[in-house]
Scaffold this motif. Structure first.
Motif, PDB file in Angstrom:
ATOM      1  N   LEU A 187      70.309 -52.208  13.361  1.00 33.78           N
ATOM      2  CA  LEU A 187      70.088 -52.933  14.598  1.00 33.78           C
ATOM      3  C   LEU A 187      70.142 -54.443  14.348  1.00 33.78           C
ATOM      4  CD1 LEU A 187      67.310 -50.626  16.125  1.00 33.78           C
ATOM      5  CD2 LEU A 187      69.735 -50.643  16.669  1.00 33.78           C
ATOM      6  N   TYR A 188      69.024 -55.047  13.990  1.00 28.13           N
ATOM      7  CA  TYR A 188      68.999 -56.491  13.739  1.00 28.13           C
ATOM      8  C   TYR A 188      68.530 -56.788  12.311  1.00 28.13           C
ATOM      9  CZ  TYR A 188      69.638 -56.796  18.752  1.00 28.13           C
ATOM     10  OH  TYR A 188      70.155 -56.674  20.025  1.00 28.13           O
ATOM     11  N   TRP A 189      68.754 -55.859  11.398  1.00 32.01           N
ATOM     12  CA  TRP A 189      68.353 -56.020   9.995  1.00 32.01           C
ATOM     13  C   TRP A 189      68.936 -57.298   9.398  1.00 32.01           C
ATOM     14  CZ3 TRP A 189      64.747 -54.324   6.961  1.00 32.01           C
ATOM     15  CH2 TRP A 189      64.894 -54.275   5.574  1.00 32.01           C
ATOM     16  N   HIS A 190      70.133 -57.655   9.858  1.00 33.21           N
ATOM     17  CA  HIS A 190      70.811 -58.846   9.327  1.00 33.21           C
ATOM     18  C   HIS A 190      70.128 -60.148   9.710  1.00 33.21           C
ATOM     19  CE1 HIS A 190      72.251 -58.341  13.443  1.00 33.21           C
ATOM     20  NE2 HIS A 190      72.508 -59.644  13.449  1.00 33.21           N
ATOM     21  N   ARG A 191      69.140 -60.081  10.617  1.00 33.42           N
ATOM     22  CA  ARG A 191      68.481 -61.301  11.094  1.00 33.42           C
ATOM     23  C   ARG A 191      67.472 -61.853  10.087  1.00 33.42           C
ATOM     24  NH1 ARG A 191      68.722 -64.536  12.667  1.00 33.42           N
ATOM     25  NH2 ARG A 191      67.120 -65.000  14.202  1.00 33.42           N
ATOM     26  N   ILE A 192      67.088 -61.063   9.073  1.00 34.03           N
ATOM     27  CA  ILE A 192      66.159 -61.572   8.061  1.00 34.03           C
ATOM     28  C   ILE A 192      66.899 -61.723   6.733  1.00 34.03           C
ATOM     29  CG2 ILE A 192      64.109 -60.641   9.200  1.00 34.03           C
ATOM     30  CD1 ILE A 192      64.093 -58.354   7.168  1.00 34.03           C
ATOM     31  N   MET A 275      64.722 -55.860  16.250  1.00 33.27           N
ATOM     32  CA  MET A 275      64.282 -54.620  15.631  1.00 33.27           C
ATOM     33  C   MET A 275      64.876 -54.509  14.230  1.00 33.27           C
ATOM     34  SD  MET A 275      64.971 -52.497  19.071  1.00 33.27           S
ATOM     35  CE  MET A 275      66.134 -53.802  19.537  1.00 33.27           C
ATOM     36  N   LEU A 276      64.004 -54.249  13.248  1.00 37.55           N
ATOM     37  CA  LEU A 276      64.471 -54.095  11.870  1.00 37.55           C
ATOM     38  C   LEU A 276      65.308 -52.845  11.682  1.00 37.55           C
ATOM     39  CD1 LEU A 276      61.344 -54.931   9.682  1.00 37.55           C
ATOM     40  CD2 LEU A 276      63.395 -56.305   9.980  1.00 37.55           C
ATOM     41  N   GLY A 277      64.958 -51.807  12.379  1.00 39.70           N
ATOM     42  CA  GLY A 277      65.591 -50.511  12.212  1.00 39.70           C
ATOM     43  C   GLY A 277      64.775 -49.478  12.955  1.00 39.70           C
ATOM     44  N   THR A 278      64.894 -48.222  12.546  1.00 40.03           N
ATOM     45  CA  THR A 278      64.257 -47.131  13.270  1.00 40.03           C
ATOM     46  C   THR A 278      63.648 -46.131  12.297  1.00 40.03           C
ATOM     47  OG1 THR A 278      65.936 -47.358  14.988  1.00 40.03           O
ATOM     48  CG2 THR A 278      64.601 -45.370  15.047  1.00 40.03           C
ATOM     49  N   VAL A 279      62.387 -45.754  12.533  1.00 40.23           N
ATOM     50  CA  VAL A 279      61.759 -44.680  11.766  1.00 40.23           C
ATOM     51  C   VAL A 279      62.456 -43.369  12.103  1.00 40.23           C
ATOM     52  CG1 VAL A 279      59.618 -43.364  11.436  1.00 40.23           C
ATOM     53  CG2 VAL A 279      59.531 -45.853  11.659  1.00 40.23           C
ATOM     54  N   ILE A 280      62.756 -42.565  11.095  1.00 41.87           N
ATOM     55  CA  ILE A 280      63.473 -41.321  11.350  1.00 41.87           C
ATOM     56  C   ILE A 280      62.602 -40.369  12.169  1.00 41.87           C
ATOM     57  CG2 ILE A 280      64.825 -41.612   9.243  1.00 41.87           C
ATOM     58  CD1 ILE A 280      63.191 -39.362   7.984  1.00 41.87           C
TER      59      ILE A 280
END
Length: 325
Positions: A187-192, A275-280
């Motif tokens: 998602l927006y992991w690339h933002r950090i 959003m960093l990502g998603t919990v499975i």
């Protein structure tokens, strides 16, 4: 059949397996936060897996039954009592007309599930009896239970005996310390920054007291460092802001880059935090049983691992269904 609420407990609500399909209207899934526990409770008493039961949070209610009933309590270890006499969890037992079902103090976990043979017969709203309290939708009058409420119970579908139990090997084991939560970065992991990405997984986070059905907040890790950028029009000046986007179930937002929040069953469907990502999906039931201050480690996985975990969880539930058929 019916029962009356004498004491409501901390946050007792009617829940089934939820109402998927309405995110585009801003209506979340709702439903039991620990789906597997509710399924097990329902099957124990002879209900369909998705029948409506009660979700009990940290502290159980005190209920007076107006008719004889067969019940089961699963999920968190919140020991039930009938007129003060202890009863087993993960096992069916009877409550006679006029008797009171209450609960001892919480031993482990966070959410217990009470199923009653016949299911709780509140109205179906958008295909579900689940409570979405933030939207005053479904459940019993769209809210958590209060003293004096009288809830109807449906007619039992099967004749199931008292003392029926789910084998211990099919019950979820205790939570690890720290608990491992698997997530798909994206998602927006690339933002950090890369250093912040590594630090997020290296840090041990702790469940914040604010954790609830909307989202589980985590504290104790290092603040995230953002990749410098020119904020796009409409995003706002904070680096954690984005132009509004959809929030998937289980997505991890980090307002201000300080405290991750895993969005759960009653979360809003969109907003302006990255959003960093998603919990499975296989680990979302696990999150539901985390108490405040519980240490947690986030672990990255690839899509193939997430799909394998989902298949394994389905197999676990299938075993429960087979054992209680």
């Amino acid at each position: 059949m019916a029962f009356e609420v004498k004491k409501p407990g901390l946050a007792t609500t009617v829940q089934d397996l939820g109402r998927p399909g309405y995110y585009h209207l801003g209506i979340p899934l709702s439903g039991a936060m620990d789906q597997e526990a509710l399924i097990a409770a329902n099957l124990l008493v002879g209900n369909e897996a998705g029948a409506a039961g009660l979700e009990l949070v940290f502290m159980g209610p005190e209920l007076v039954f107006r008719d004889d009933a067969l019940v089961a309590v699963t999920g968190a270890e919140l020991p039930p009592k009938v007129d003060g006499e202890p009863q087993p969890t993960w096992t069916t037992f009877t409550v006679k007309a006029g008797q009171t079902l209450s609960f001892d103090y919480l031993r482990k976990g966070a959410r217990a599930y009470l199923a009653i043979a016949g299911g709780i017969d509140v109205p179906v709203v958008l295909g579900s009896r689940s409570t979405y309290a933030l939207g005053a939708l479904g459940g019993f009058e769209g809210r958590k239970l209060a003293a004096g409420d009288v809830l109807p119970v449906g007619k039992p579908q099967r004749d199931v005996p008292a003392g029926r139990s789910l084998d211990a090997s099919l019950r979820r084991n205790g939570l690890l310390d720290p608990t491992v939560v698997r997530m798909l970065p994206g998602l927006y992991w690339h933002r950090i920054t890369e250093q912040a990405q590594q630090g997020f997984f290296a840090d041990t986070w702790k469940v914040a007291p604010e954790a609830d059905r909307i989202g589980y907040r985590f504290k104790g890790g290092n603040p995230l460092e953002f990749v410098p950028r020119e904020p796009p029009f409409g995003a706002g000046s904070d680096p954690s802001n984005i132009v509004d986007a959809c929030y998937p179930y289980g997505s991890i937002q980090v307002p201000g880059g300080t405290e991750p929040i895993v969005l759960h069953r009653d979360a809003v469907s969109g907003g302006g935090y990255f959003m960093l990502g998603t919990v499975i999906s296989a680990d979302m039931d696990l999150i539901a049983q985390l108490q405040p201050h519980k240490p947690v480690k986030f672990v990255p996985v690839e899509m193939e691992e997430a799909l394998q975990a989902r298949a394994e969880r389905k197999a676990e539930i299938d075993k429960i269904k087979a054992a209680l058929a």
